[in-house]
Design a protein around this motif. Structure first.
Motif, PDB file in Angstrom:
ATOM      1  N   LEU A  41     -12.628   9.769  -2.049  1.00 14.92           N
ATOM      2  CA  LEU A  41     -12.292   9.149  -1.045  1.00 14.92           C
ATOM      3  C   LEU A  41     -13.784   7.897  -0.562  1.00 14.92           C
ATOM      4  CD1 LEU A  41     -10.999  11.627   1.717  1.00 14.92           C
ATOM      5  CD2 LEU A  41     -10.292   9.615  -0.026  1.00 14.92           C
ATOM      6  N   MET A  42     -14.807   8.152  -0.536  1.00 16.71           N
ATOM      7  CA  MET A  42     -15.727   6.988  -0.655  1.00 16.71           C
ATOM      8  C   MET A  42     -15.982   6.388  -2.084  1.00 16.71           C
ATOM      9  SD  MET A  42     -19.947   6.732  -1.323  1.00 16.71           S
ATOM     10  CE  MET A  42     -20.179   7.583  -2.846  1.00 16.71           C
ATOM     11  N   ASN A  43     -15.370   6.425  -3.215  1.00 19.08           N
ATOM     12  CA  ASN A  43     -14.804   5.256  -3.749  1.00 19.08           C
ATOM     13  C   ASN A  43     -13.647   4.454  -3.708  1.00 19.08           C
ATOM     14  OD1 ASN A  43     -17.042   5.840  -6.938  1.00 19.08           O
ATOM     15  ND2 ASN A  43     -17.468   7.121  -5.473  1.00 19.08           N
ATOM     16  N   TYR A  44     -12.936   5.245  -3.450  1.00 20.05           N
ATOM     17  CA  TYR A  44     -11.365   4.248  -2.913  1.00 20.05           C
ATOM     18  C   TYR A  44     -12.051   3.465  -1.590  1.00 20.05           C
ATOM     19  CZ  TYR A  44      -6.712   4.349  -1.302  1.00 20.05           C
ATOM     20  OH  TYR A  44      -5.535   3.336  -1.196  1.00 20.05           O
ATOM     21  N   ALA A  45     -12.696   4.013  -0.828  1.00 21.62           N
ATOM     22  CA  ALA A  45     -13.117   2.694   0.350  1.00 21.62           C
ATOM     23  C   ALA A  45     -13.861   1.901  -0.370  1.00 21.62           C
ATOM     24  CB  ALA A  45     -13.604   3.239   1.002  1.00 21.62           C
ATOM     25  N   GLU A  46     -14.563   2.293  -1.063  1.00 20.55           N
ATOM     26  CA  GLU A  46     -15.810   1.245  -2.192  1.00 20.55           C
ATOM     27  C   GLU A  46     -14.282  -0.040  -2.440  1.00 20.55           C
ATOM     28  OE1 GLU A  46     -18.896   2.724  -3.914  1.00 20.55           O
ATOM     29  OE2 GLU A  46     -19.233   3.253  -1.623  1.00 20.55           O
ATOM     30  N   LEU A  47     -13.543   0.813  -3.882  1.00 23.60           N
ATOM     31  CA  LEU A  47     -12.648  -0.402  -4.787  1.00 23.60           C
ATOM     32  C   LEU A  47     -11.954  -1.662  -3.091  1.00 23.60           C
ATOM     33  CD1 LEU A  47     -12.024   2.629  -7.269  1.00 23.60           C
ATOM     34  CD2 LEU A  47     -13.473   0.329  -7.481  1.00 23.60           C
ATOM     35  N   GLY A  48     -11.582  -0.520  -2.350  1.00 27.26           N
ATOM     36  CA  GLY A  48     -10.714  -1.453  -1.322  1.00 27.26           C
ATOM     37  C   GLY A  48     -11.766  -2.752  -1.068  1.00 27.26           C
ATOM     38  N   PRO A  53      -5.563   9.927  -7.545  1.00 29.34           N
ATOM     39  CA  PRO A  53      -5.787  11.107  -8.745  1.00 29.34           C
ATOM     40  C   PRO A  53      -6.157  10.540 -10.202  1.00 29.34           C
ATOM     41  CG  PRO A  53      -3.573  11.425  -7.995  1.00 29.34           C
ATOM     42  CD  PRO A  53      -4.284  10.412  -7.886  1.00 29.34           C
ATOM     43  N   GLU A  54      -6.107   8.872  -9.832  1.00 30.92           N
ATOM     44  CA  GLU A  54      -6.515   7.949 -11.426  1.00 30.92           C
ATOM     45  C   GLU A  54      -8.235   8.399 -10.738  1.00 30.92           C
ATOM     46  OE1 GLU A  54      -4.958   6.847 -14.394  1.00 30.92           O
ATOM     47  OE2 GLU A  54      -3.406   8.172 -13.430  1.00 30.92           O
ATOM     48  N   ALA A  65       0.779  -1.366  -0.028  1.00 32.40           N
ATOM     49  CA  ALA A  65      -0.108  -0.526   0.371  1.00 32.40           C
ATOM     50  C   ALA A  65       0.703   1.523   0.440  1.00 32.40           C
ATOM     51  CB  ALA A  65      -1.290   0.688   1.296  1.00 32.40           C
ATOM     52  N   LEU A  66       1.710   1.090   0.457  1.00 30.09           N
ATOM     53  CA  LEU A  66       3.052   2.714   0.137  1.00 30.09           C
ATOM     54  C   LEU A  66       3.069   3.236  -0.953  1.00 30.09           C
ATOM     55  CD1 LEU A  66       6.376   1.011   2.401  1.00 30.09           C
ATOM     56  CD2 LEU A  66       4.437   2.762   2.873  1.00 30.09           C
ATOM     57  N   GLY A  67       2.429   4.602  -1.150  1.00 30.22           N
ATOM     58  CA  GLY A  67       2.039   4.990  -2.581  1.00 30.22           C
ATOM     59  C   GLY A  67       1.082   5.106  -3.030  1.00 30.22           C
ATOM     60  N   ASP A  68       0.179   3.929  -3.332  1.00 28.33           N
ATOM     61  CA  ASP A  68      -0.977   3.548  -3.545  1.00 28.33           C
ATOM     62  C   ASP A  68      -1.881   4.489  -3.421  1.00 28.33           C
ATOM     63  OD1 ASP A  68       0.147   1.519  -4.135  1.00 28.33           O
ATOM     64  OD2 ASP A  68      -0.377  -0.180  -3.251  1.00 28.33           O
ATOM     65  N   ARG A  69      -2.397   5.064  -2.439  1.00 30.65           N
ATOM     66  CA  ARG A  69      -3.377   5.909  -1.934  1.00 30.65           C
ATOM     67  C   ARG A  69      -3.104   6.974  -2.925  1.00 30.65           C
ATOM     68  NH1 ARG A  69      -4.882  10.262   1.355  1.00 30.65           N
ATOM     69  NH2 ARG A  69      -7.310  10.106   1.432  1.00 30.65           N
ATOM     70  N   GLN A  70      -1.541   7.861  -2.866  1.00 36.45           N
ATOM     71  CA  GLN A  70      -0.897   8.476  -3.797  1.00 36.45           C
ATOM     72  C   GLN A  70      -1.020   8.494  -5.106  1.00 36.45           C
ATOM     73  OE1 GLN A  70       0.520   7.272  -1.739  1.00 36.45           O
ATOM     74  NE2 GLN A  70       0.228   9.255   0.285  1.00 36.45           N
ATOM     75  N   GLN A  71      -0.892   7.465  -5.187  1.00 38.37           N
ATOM     76  CA  GLN A  71      -1.159   6.995  -7.559  1.00 38.37           C
ATOM     77  C   GLN A  71      -2.741   7.340  -7.031  1.00 38.37           C
ATOM     78  OE1 GLN A  71       1.672   3.626  -7.424  1.00 38.37           O
ATOM     79  NE2 GLN A  71       2.832   4.439  -8.499  1.00 38.37           N
ATOM     80  N   GLU A 112      -9.906  10.130  -9.920  1.00 38.31           N
ATOM     81  CA  GLU A 112     -10.299  11.836  -9.978  1.00 38.31           C
ATOM     82  C   GLU A 112     -10.531  11.773 -11.225  1.00 38.31           C
ATOM     83  OE1 GLU A 112      -8.697  14.562  -6.268  1.00 38.31           O
ATOM     84  OE2 GLU A 112      -7.217  14.521  -8.057  1.00 38.31           O
ATOM     85  N   ALA A 113      -9.768  11.495 -11.957  1.00 41.71           N
ATOM     86  CA  ALA A 113      -9.983  11.262 -13.471  1.00 41.71           C
ATOM     87  C   ALA A 113     -11.243  10.336 -13.961  1.00 41.71           C
ATOM     88  CB  ALA A 113      -8.843  11.181 -14.504  1.00 41.71           C
ATOM     89  N   TRP A 114     -11.046   9.437 -13.631  1.00 40.26           N
ATOM     90  CA  TRP A 114     -12.247   8.285 -13.945  1.00 40.26           C
ATOM     91  C   TRP A 114     -13.498   8.837 -13.753  1.00 40.26           C
ATOM     92  CZ3 TRP A 114     -14.825   3.986 -10.825  1.00 40.26           C
ATOM     93  CH2 TRP A 114     -15.360   3.611 -12.280  1.00 40.26           C
ATOM     94  N   LEU A 115     -13.636   9.264 -11.873  1.00 42.48           N
ATOM     95  CA  LEU A 115     -14.869   9.953 -11.469  1.00 42.48           C
ATOM     96  C   LEU A 115     -15.481  11.320 -12.488  1.00 42.48           C
ATOM     97  CD1 LEU A 115     -14.783   9.046  -8.160  1.00 42.48           C
ATOM     98  CD2 LEU A 115     -15.564   8.007  -9.800  1.00 42.48           C
ATOM     99  N   GLY A 116     -14.107  11.564 -12.555  1.00 41.88           N
ATOM    100  CA  GLY A 116     -15.039  13.389 -13.629  1.00 41.88           C
ATOM    101  C   GLY A 116     -14.908  13.938 -12.262  1.00 41.88           C
ATOM    102  N   THR A 117     -13.987  13.957 -11.528  1.00 41.13           N
ATOM    103  CA  THR A 117     -14.619  14.934 -10.087  1.00 41.13           C
ATOM    104  C   THR A 117     -13.524  15.108  -9.010  1.00 41.13           C
ATOM    105  OG1 THR A 117     -16.094  16.027  -8.063  1.00 41.13           O
ATOM    106  CG2 THR A 117     -15.714  13.567  -8.631  1.00 41.13           C
ATOM    107  N   THR A 118     -12.955  16.160  -8.185  1.00 39.49           N
ATOM    108  CA  THR A 118     -12.192  15.801  -7.116  1.00 39.49           C
ATOM    109  C   THR A 118     -12.807  16.301  -5.772  1.00 39.49           C
ATOM    110  OG1 THR A 118     -11.633  18.541  -8.098  1.00 39.49           O
ATOM    111  CG2 THR A 118     -10.329  17.098  -9.063  1.00 39.49           C
ATOM    112  N   ASP A 119     -14.376  16.232  -5.961  1.00 38.63           N
ATOM    113  CA  ASP A 119     -14.438  16.119  -4.704  1.00 38.63           C
ATOM    114  C   ASP A 119     -14.286  15.208  -3.481  1.00 38.63           C
ATOM    115  OD1 ASP A 119     -17.176  17.036  -2.649  1.00 38.63           O
ATOM    116  OD2 ASP A 119     -17.467  15.507  -2.969  1.00 38.63           O
ATOM    117  N   GLU A 120     -13.329  15.583  -2.787  1.00 36.00           N
ATOM    118  CA  GLU A 120     -12.782  14.879  -1.660  1.00 36.00           C
ATOM    119  C   GLU A 120     -13.551  13.899  -1.347  1.00 36.00           C
ATOM    120  OE1 GLU A 120      -9.759  14.511   1.627  1.00 36.00           O
ATOM    121  OE2 GLU A 120     -10.555  16.006   1.621  1.00 36.00           O
ATOM    122  N   GLY A 121     -14.825  13.593  -0.536  1.00 39.67           N
ATOM    123  CA  GLY A 121     -15.662  12.886   0.042  1.00 39.67           C
ATOM    124  C   GLY A 121     -15.763  11.745  -0.978  1.00 39.67           C
ATOM    125  N   THR A 122     -16.435  12.435  -2.144  1.00 39.28           N
ATOM    126  CA  THR A 122     -16.950  11.476  -3.120  1.00 39.28           C
ATOM    127  C   THR A 122     -15.497  10.383  -4.022  1.00 39.28           C
ATOM    128  OG1 THR A 122     -18.558  13.209  -4.162  1.00 39.28           O
ATOM    129  CG2 THR A 122     -17.448  11.322  -5.700  1.00 39.28           C
TER     130      THR A 122
END
Length: 92
Positions: free
Chosen positions: A38-45, A23-24, A14-20, A26-36
């Motif tokens: 991070l929610m998707n990041y957690a669901e993918l996890g 941005p991916e 996981a080292l560095g995975d979140r930072q990489q 954000e581009a895939w979702l079409g938003t930089t809204d942090e809540g949205t």
């Protein structure tokens, strides 16, 4: 199933995975809204954890062989995992 070895592997991987990933996502979702994002990041996890739960024995078999041999072909890794190794035409 959580084990000490699995926890160590997850933390190391996981080292560095979140930072990489952020941005991916954000581009895939079409938003930089942090809540949205991070929610998707957690669901993918969570989805990744489910896949690992189902395939952990295969992951360990490939990791052990890779550690012993230094490198594996895709066919070798697939055979150890008991999974198909699709041709490049199928993946592309």
């Amino acid at each position: 199933m959580r084990t000490e070895d699995r926890g160590w592997a997850a933390e190391l991987g996981a080292l560095g995975d979140r930072q990489q990933a952020i941005p991916e996502l954000e581009a895939w979702l079409g938003t930089t809204d942090e809540g949205t994002v991070l929610m998707n990041y957690a669901e993918l996890g969570d989805q990744v954890e489910q896949v690992l739960d189902r395939n952990w024995v295969a992951v360990l078999a490939v990791a052990e062989a890779l550690d012993a041999a230094g490198e594996l072909t895709g066919d070798e890794a697939a055979a150890l995992a008991g999974m198909p190794n699709p041709s490049a035409a199928v993946v592309a």
